[in-house]
Scaffold this motif. Sequence first.
Motif, PDB file in Angstrom:
ATOM      1  N   VAL A 179      41.275  35.241  37.334  1.00  0.00           N
ATOM      2  CA  VAL A 179      41.963  36.138  36.405  1.00  0.00           C
ATOM      3  C   VAL A 179      41.680  35.696  35.009  1.00  0.00           C
ATOM      4  O   VAL A 179      41.241  36.310  34.021  1.00  0.00           O
ATOM      5  CB  VAL A 179      43.280  36.465  36.603  1.00  0.00           C
ATOM      6  N   LEU A 180      42.124  34.346  34.595  1.00  0.00           N
ATOM      7  CA  LEU A 180      42.040  34.009  33.317  1.00  0.00           C
ATOM      8  C   LEU A 180      40.544  33.743  32.967  1.00  0.00           C
ATOM      9  O   LEU A 180      40.182  33.791  31.793  1.00  0.00           O
ATOM     10  CB  LEU A 180      42.630  32.329  33.358  1.00  0.00           C
ATOM     11  N   LEU A 181      39.569  33.294  33.872  1.00  0.00           N
ATOM     12  CA  LEU A 181      38.311  33.314  33.777  1.00  0.00           C
ATOM     13  C   LEU A 181      37.672  34.770  33.189  1.00  0.00           C
ATOM     14  O   LEU A 181      36.727  34.673  32.534  1.00  0.00           O
ATOM     15  CB  LEU A 181      37.368  32.823  34.973  1.00  0.00           C
ATOM     16  N   ALA A 182      38.287  35.782  33.634  1.00  0.00           N
ATOM     17  CA  ALA A 182      37.689  37.062  33.595  1.00  0.00           C
ATOM     18  C   ALA A 182      37.993  37.416  32.009  1.00  0.00           C
ATOM     19  O   ALA A 182      37.484  38.357  31.377  1.00  0.00           O
ATOM     20  CB  ALA A 182      38.456  38.265  34.385  1.00  0.00           C
ATOM     21  N   ILE A 183      39.103  36.738  31.310  1.00  0.00           N
ATOM     22  CA  ILE A 183      39.186  37.226  30.002  1.00  0.00           C
ATOM     23  C   ILE A 183      38.178  37.034  29.081  1.00  0.00           C
ATOM     24  O   ILE A 183      38.072  38.068  28.371  1.00  0.00           O
ATOM     25  CB  ILE A 183      40.743  36.364  29.609  1.00  0.00           C
ATOM     26  N   PRO A 184      37.637  35.729  29.048  1.00  0.00           N
ATOM     27  CA  PRO A 184      36.595  35.605  27.918  1.00  0.00           C
ATOM     28  C   PRO A 184      35.461  36.276  28.327  1.00  0.00           C
ATOM     29  O   PRO A 184      34.828  36.838  27.433  1.00  0.00           O
ATOM     30  CB  PRO A 184      36.333  34.242  28.079  1.00  0.00           C
TER      31      PRO A 184
END
Length: 265
Positions: A179-184
């Motif tokens: 999920v954090l990877l999807a942010i950038p």
Amino acid sequence: MNKSLSITTHNAQQIFTKVPEITIYFWIIKVMTTGMGEVFSDYLVNHMNPIIAVALGGIGLVASLVLQFSVRRYVAWIYWLVVVMVSIFGTMAADVVHVILGVPYLVSTAFFAVALTLIFVIWYRTEKTLSIHSIYTRLREAFYWCTVLGTFALGTAAGDMTAATLHLGYLLSGVLFAVLLAIPVLGYRFFGLNEIFAFWFAYIMTRPVGASFSDWISVPHSRGGLGLGEGPVSLCLTIMILLFVGYLEMTRRDVKEESGVSQTR
């Protein structure tokens, strides 16, 4: 005259381009190397003397870096060999800090975050850019690989922290970092997030994503995993990496022939 000089400069810089173009293949191989480095590092440490394992990892990293610095252009198999060795040794470095030195994962995560930040600061103050499209000098290449090593160590410590210290386990840790990877990715694509910031943010996140899911697949059921084993998972990921890198070597899909002087200043 200016046009001729520009073409000459472009050709000289193109010779010294030492990193691949950022394509879907880059991210696929990157995630696989993080997973492979995690489980293979654990396999080595668990099946031989840990000191010898770390020493071998260090020797392999140094040898691959010497090879990388000895070539004058990007070569797929050499570049990804370094990434694999950084993944293995970065995992070992993070594990040594916790297992041997007894440093809690929360502290080691903070330490590697600070260390990585310092690398970024020194790199930017020295070269005025953090763009991977500007890796045309030995110094910038050295900064690049120091940064890559820092991201692997930080990602390993962060993944272990969420899995063990925060008790999320490997699967939920993998989901969290995905999920954090999807942010950038979404930020850059839809909201104009700075390209360089988005790249390095995503690069850091790929480490705990790949490591968490590979741990989940390899560790026994008693530890919340699927129990396939570190050896088989390492072998499977290694074969997949070899296939992808072999494909890139043949097709050069990760090399932009007319990249121009596209470095970000």
